[in-house]
Write a protein that holds these residues in place. Structure first.
Motif, short mmCIF file in Angstrom:
data_model
loop_
_atom_site.label_atom_id
_atom_site.label_comp_id
_atom_site.label_asym_id
_atom_site.label_seq_id
_atom_site.Cartn_x
_atom_site.Cartn_y
_atom_site.Cartn_z
N LEU A 198 5.30 -8.49 -2.85
CA LEU A 198 4.69 -9.13 -1.69
C LEU A 198 4.85 -8.17 -0.52
N ASP A 199 3.71 -7.71 -0.04
CA ASP A 199 3.68 -6.77 1.07
C ASP A 199 3.42 -7.60 2.33
N THR A 200 4.48 -7.85 3.10
CA THR A 200 4.33 -8.69 4.29
C THR A 200 3.69 -7.88 5.40
N ALA A 201 2.80 -8.51 6.14
CA ALA A 201 2.16 -7.80 7.26
C ALA A 201 1.54 -8.81 8.20
N LYS A 204 10.43 -10.44 -8.53
CA LYS A 204 9.71 -10.60 -7.27
C LYS A 204 10.34 -9.76 -6.16
N VAL A 205 9.57 -8.76 -5.72
CA VAL A 205 10.02 -7.82 -4.71
C VAL A 205 9.28 -8.11 -3.40
N ILE A 206 10.02 -8.14 -2.30
CA ILE A 206 9.41 -8.35 -1.00
C ILE A 206 9.60 -7.09 -0.15
N MET A 207 8.49 -6.63 0.43
CA MET A 207 8.52 -5.47 1.33
C MET A 207 8.66 -6.00 2.75
N GLY A 255 4.63 2.12 6.71
CA GLY A 255 4.16 2.57 5.40
C GLY A 255 4.48 1.63 4.26
N LYS A 256 4.71 0.34 4.55
CA LYS A 256 4.98 -0.63 3.47
C LYS A 256 3.80 -0.69 2.51
N SER A 257 2.59 -0.83 3.07
CA SER A 257 1.39 -0.92 2.22
C SER A 257 1.14 0.40 1.51
N ALA A 258 1.34 1.51 2.22
CA ALA A 258 1.12 2.82 1.60
C ALA A 258 2.06 3.01 0.40
N LEU A 259 3.31 2.59 0.53
CA LEU A 259 4.27 2.69 -0.57
C LEU A 259 3.84 1.80 -1.73
N THR A 260 3.45 0.58 -1.41
CA THR A 260 3.05 -0.38 -2.44
C THR A 260 1.83 0.13 -3.20
N LEU A 261 0.82 0.60 -2.45
CA LEU A 261 -0.42 1.07 -3.09
C LEU A 261 -0.18 2.34 -3.89
N GLN A 262 0.70 3.20 -3.40
CA GLN A 262 1.05 4.42 -4.13
C GLN A 262 1.73 4.05 -5.46
N TYR A 263 2.62 3.07 -5.40
CA TYR A 263 3.33 2.63 -6.60
C TYR A 263 2.37 1.95 -7.58
N MET A 264 1.52 1.08 -7.06
CA MET A 264 0.62 0.30 -7.91
C MET A 264 -0.47 1.15 -8.54
N TYR A 265 -1.10 1.99 -7.72
CA TYR A 265 -2.33 2.68 -8.16
C TYR A 265 -2.26 4.20 -8.12
N GLY A 266 -1.15 4.75 -7.60
CA GLY A 266 -1.06 6.20 -7.51
C GLY A 266 -1.98 6.78 -6.45
N ASP A 267 -2.26 5.97 -5.44
CA ASP A 267 -3.16 6.40 -4.36
C ASP A 267 -2.42 6.43 -3.04
#
Length: 194
Positions: free
Chosen positions: A64-67, A13-16, A23-35
């Motif tokens: 978990l991407d906190t925002a 379990k990783v928490i951002m 860019g927390k979400s951008a990093l997460t989405l890039q890691y998850m989906y390559g986008d």
């Protein structure tokens, strides 16, 4: 029963954490989906789960991407308690976001009362070097003071994105293995007289 179900895989379990817009979400989405997602609605915390190969074995990562919830201390503290590792993100183009990392670090240490929790300081937006406001040496010095790694990433170019999650997960695994070893040793040494 020969087939291993998804539930049996180790879950990390990783928490951002980090200020808004780093860019927390951008990093997460890039890691998850390559986008690379330029525009993202940062109003709610999102949780992502993915099955990955780490050093030749399968495991799951839960991010978990906190925002937007940071102002509710009770919600934030619950998030922190559920975490096994943290990526503390700031933007290298925004000095204030770097200053705020201290608050996140302090909150996590207070809630978990644990200075050994896997933690990486992440300077994001490395592709915007010409707009840099936080120099590498200063960020690296902060990480050294916290006894953690400092890694620069770019959600846009994917620079170090894969690495930052893999390194954190290895640290989480090492910690879990260490806990298991201690448990085994403790069980061995106990004898009960009835």
């Amino acid at each position: 029963m020969g087939k291993k179900g998804k539930q049996d895989l180790p879950l990390h379990k990783v928490i951002m954490v980090g200020s808004g817009g780093v860019g927390k979400s951008a990093l997460t989405l890039q890691y998850m989906y390559g986008d690379f997602v330029e525009e993202y609605d940062p109003t709610k915390a999102d949780s992502y789960r993915k099955k990955i190969m780490l050093d030749g074995h399968e495991c799951q990562i839960d991010i978990l991407d906190t925002a937007g919830q940071e102002e509710y201390a009770a919600i934030r503290d619950n998030y922190y308690r559920s975490g096994e590792g943290f990526l503390c993100v700031f933007s290298i183009c925004e000095y204030e976001s770097f200053t705020h990392t201290q608050e996140f670090k302090d909150q996590i240490s207070r809630v978990l009362d644990d200075d050994k929790i896997p933690f990486i300081l992440v300077g994001n937006k490395a592709d915007l070097g010409q707009l840099r406001k936080v120099n590498h040496e200063e960020a690296a010095a902060k990480a050294a003071e916290w006894n953690c790694l400092y890694i620069e990433t770019s959600a846009k170019t994917r620079q170090n994105v894969e690495d930052v999650y893999s390194i954190l997960m290895r640290k989480i695994e090492e910690r879990k293995e260490g806990a298991k070893d201690r448990e085994r040793k403790n069980k061995k040494g106990k004898c009960v007289i009835l």
